[in-house]
Every structure is written in C-alpha cells, then in structure tokens.
Design an enzyme around this catalytic site. Structure first.
Site, PDB file in Angstrom:
ATOM      1  N   GLY A   1       0.751  -1.265  -0.039  1.00  0.00           N
ATOM      2  CA  GLY A   1       0.095   0.056   0.012  1.00  0.00           C
ATOM      3  C   GLY A   1       0.915   1.288  -0.099  1.00  0.00           C
ATOM      4  O   GLY A   1       2.012   1.177   0.111  1.00  0.00           O
ATOM      5  N   ASN A   2       0.031   2.340  -0.260  1.00  0.00           N
ATOM      6  CA  ASN A   2       0.974   3.691  -0.263  1.00  0.00           C
ATOM      7  C   ASN A   2      -0.077   4.799  -0.305  1.00  0.00           C
ATOM      8  O   ASN A   2      -0.964   4.540  -0.881  1.00  0.00           O
ATOM      9  CB  ASN A   2       1.896   3.770  -1.513  1.00  0.00           C
ATOM     10  CG  ASN A   2       1.685   3.023  -2.674  1.00  0.00           C
ATOM     11  OD1 ASN A   2       0.540   3.765  -3.330  1.00  0.00           O
ATOM     12  ND2 ASN A   2       1.970   1.888  -3.166  1.00  0.00           N
TER      13      ASN A   2
ATOM     14  N   SER B   1       7.745   5.370  -2.668  1.00  0.00           N
ATOM     15  CA  SER B   1       6.934   4.127  -2.922  1.00  0.00           C
ATOM     16  C   SER B   1       7.175   3.757  -4.543  1.00  0.00           C
ATOM     17  O   SER B   1       7.223   4.605  -5.351  1.00  0.00           O
ATOM     18  CB  SER B   1       5.605   4.509  -2.846  1.00  0.00           C
ATOM     19  OG  SER B   1       4.822   3.364  -3.472  1.00  0.00           O
ATOM     20  N   SER B   2       7.319   2.404  -4.547  1.00  0.00           N
ATOM     21  CA  SER B   2       7.581   1.884  -6.069  1.00  0.00           C
ATOM     22  C   SER B   2       6.231   2.133  -7.096  1.00  0.00           C
ATOM     23  O   SER B   2       6.616   2.131  -8.140  1.00  0.00           O
ATOM     24  CB  SER B   2       7.900   0.459  -6.178  1.00  0.00           C
ATOM     25  OG  SER B   2       6.821  -0.159  -5.566  1.00  0.00           O
ATOM     26  N   GLU B   3       5.058   2.512  -6.520  1.00  0.00           N
ATOM     27  CA  GLU B   3       4.020   2.891  -7.222  1.00  0.00           C
ATOM     28  C   GLU B   3       3.854   4.405  -7.492  1.00  0.00           C
ATOM     29  O   GLU B   3       2.866   4.834  -7.769  1.00  0.00           O
ATOM     30  CB  GLU B   3       2.683   2.574  -6.563  1.00  0.00           C
ATOM     31  CG  GLU B   3       2.732   0.889  -6.323  1.00  0.00           C
ATOM     32  CD  GLU B   3       2.430   0.230  -7.594  1.00  0.00           C
ATOM     33  OE1 GLU B   3       2.187   0.859  -8.618  1.00  0.00           O
ATOM     34  OE2 GLU B   3       2.142  -1.011  -7.620  1.00  0.00           O
TER      35      GLU B   3
ATOM     36  N   HIS C   1      -4.429  -7.007  -8.198  1.00  0.00           N
ATOM     37  CA  HIS C   1      -3.669  -5.818  -7.532  1.00  0.00           C
ATOM     38  C   HIS C   1      -4.124  -5.344  -6.083  1.00  0.00           C
ATOM     39  O   HIS C   1      -3.652  -5.767  -5.069  1.00  0.00           O
ATOM     40  CB  HIS C   1      -3.050  -4.691  -8.482  1.00  0.00           C
ATOM     41  CG  HIS C   1      -1.980  -4.008  -8.134  1.00  0.00           C
ATOM     42  ND1 HIS C   1      -1.347  -3.029  -8.794  1.00  0.00           N
ATOM     43  CD2 HIS C   1      -1.654  -3.610  -6.671  1.00  0.00           C
ATOM     44  CE1 HIS C   1      -0.261  -2.311  -8.135  1.00  0.00           C
ATOM     45  NE2 HIS C   1      -0.685  -2.853  -6.854  1.00  0.00           N
TER      46      HIS C   1
END
Length: 205
Positions: free
Chosen positions: A32-33, A78-80, A162
């Site tokens: 999560g982010n 965050s990777s997102e 996802h």
C-alpha cells in the site's frame, strides 16, 4: 520553487492516514501507499518504499517531483509513484490517493469482478459501482493510466490482480473512499455466500 516550501503539515497528514490504514487492516506488511499532490508546486508527498508503517515517522515521508526526482527525504519513494503521478496528471479534481491491498476488495480484484451498487452509501462516497481497471505491472505508469478512465467518474476502483486505488480532493476523502470500498466488498462477499444480492437502481455518472 518547491525547495523553500514547508511540507511538514502534508507529511503529517500522509503519515497519519498511512498508519490509520495499516492499523485498520487495509494493507499488510509494507504494501500500500498514500500521497498528497501539491498542484502549485507540482510535487507529490508520498510514503516511502518497503518501509514498516509501525515505525514510520514524519521524516520518512518523501517529497518528489512528477518525474520521481526526490525533493525531500532520505528514503526512496513508493515503487508505485508513477501510478500516483499519472492519476494526478490526468484527473484534475484529485489531490490525494490512497492505495490499499484490503483483503475483501482485493479478492474481487483478483477475479476481475465489479461490485454493483448494493448499499446507498456507495453513491455519495464512491459515486456508484466499484469497477475493475485492467491489469498492469505494479510500479509502472500503466497502472495509473488504466485506472484514470474510472477515477474520472468514480472515487475508487479495483485494480485487477492488485488492490484498490481510492482518490479524492483531500486525503481524508480518499481514505474514506478506501474504507467504504473494503466495507462494501466485505458485505457483498458475505451476501453472495447466503443468496443473491439485490442491486439498487441508480443513475450512472
């Protein structure tokens, strides 16, 4: 321009919602982010990558430009972050994003099943049914691009295989949409186990 901007209050808001979401079971581990978009500065205040929410502090929240360049912070974003940037670019009303892996909602994302309007609360808080955006590799800008058409009409969507992305004018509104998404998914899941859920009639936006 963004170098002299005081991000303290926004970092505190992101941190508060991140910890609240973790404590309420909307994600596990470091998944999560959350973020807030500063439109004037064109910067994103976002949670760090793969960091324990239980020990996260204000200093750990990262500020980046729209291209991912770190403006403030000692950790990686965050990777997102690309998903967040893509949504902010394309959906003008959105100033905050809450991305969770809440289990009931994610179970519907895994089977690519839209959640119809079964509760009146879905209308004001989610703007209707909870649709599913096509799958894209996590961490890619395509994750955000796939969610954009839905988020232009709705306050949350399921991302295939996802999780959930909820968006709003403020991080409080985005968080509320994430909470109602999981609550609705849980009720729908339980209703499917005991019978056939009855959908409410409403006008699609």
């Amino acid at each position: 321009m963004s170098k002299n901007y005081d991000y303290s209050e926004l970092k505190q808001s992101v941190l508060f919602i991140a910890k609240k979401a973790f404590d309420e079971g909307l994600m596990a581990g470091t998944s999560g982010n959350m973020s807030i978009f500063c439109r004037e500065q064109q910067t994103i205040v976002i949670t760090p990558s793969s960091y324990d929410y239980r020990i996260m502090e204000e200093k750990d929240i990262v500020v980046i430009n729209m291209d991912g360049t770190i403006v403030e912070g000692h950790l990686n974003p965050s990777s997102e972050w690309r998903m967040h940037a893509e949504i902010y670019r394309e959906v003008e009303r959105v100033n905050a994003i809450v991305h969770t892996h809440s289990p009931y909602a994610t179970s519907f994302a895994v089977v690519h099943k839209e959640i119809p309007v079964i509760l009146i609360e879905m209308l004001p808080f989610l703007n209707g049914s909870i649709e599913v955006s096509p799958y894209a590799m996590p961490g890619s800008a395509e994750v955000g691009r796939n969610a954009v058409p839905i988020l232009k009409r709705k306050n949350a969507c399921l991302m295939a295989n996802h999780g959930v992305v909820a968006a709003g004018e403020s991080i409080d509104r985005a968080y509320l949409a994430a909470v109602y998404t999981e609550d609705t998914a849980k009720i729908y899941h339980m209703a499917l186990s005991v019978g056939t859920p009855v959908e409410l009639s409403y006008q699609e936006p």
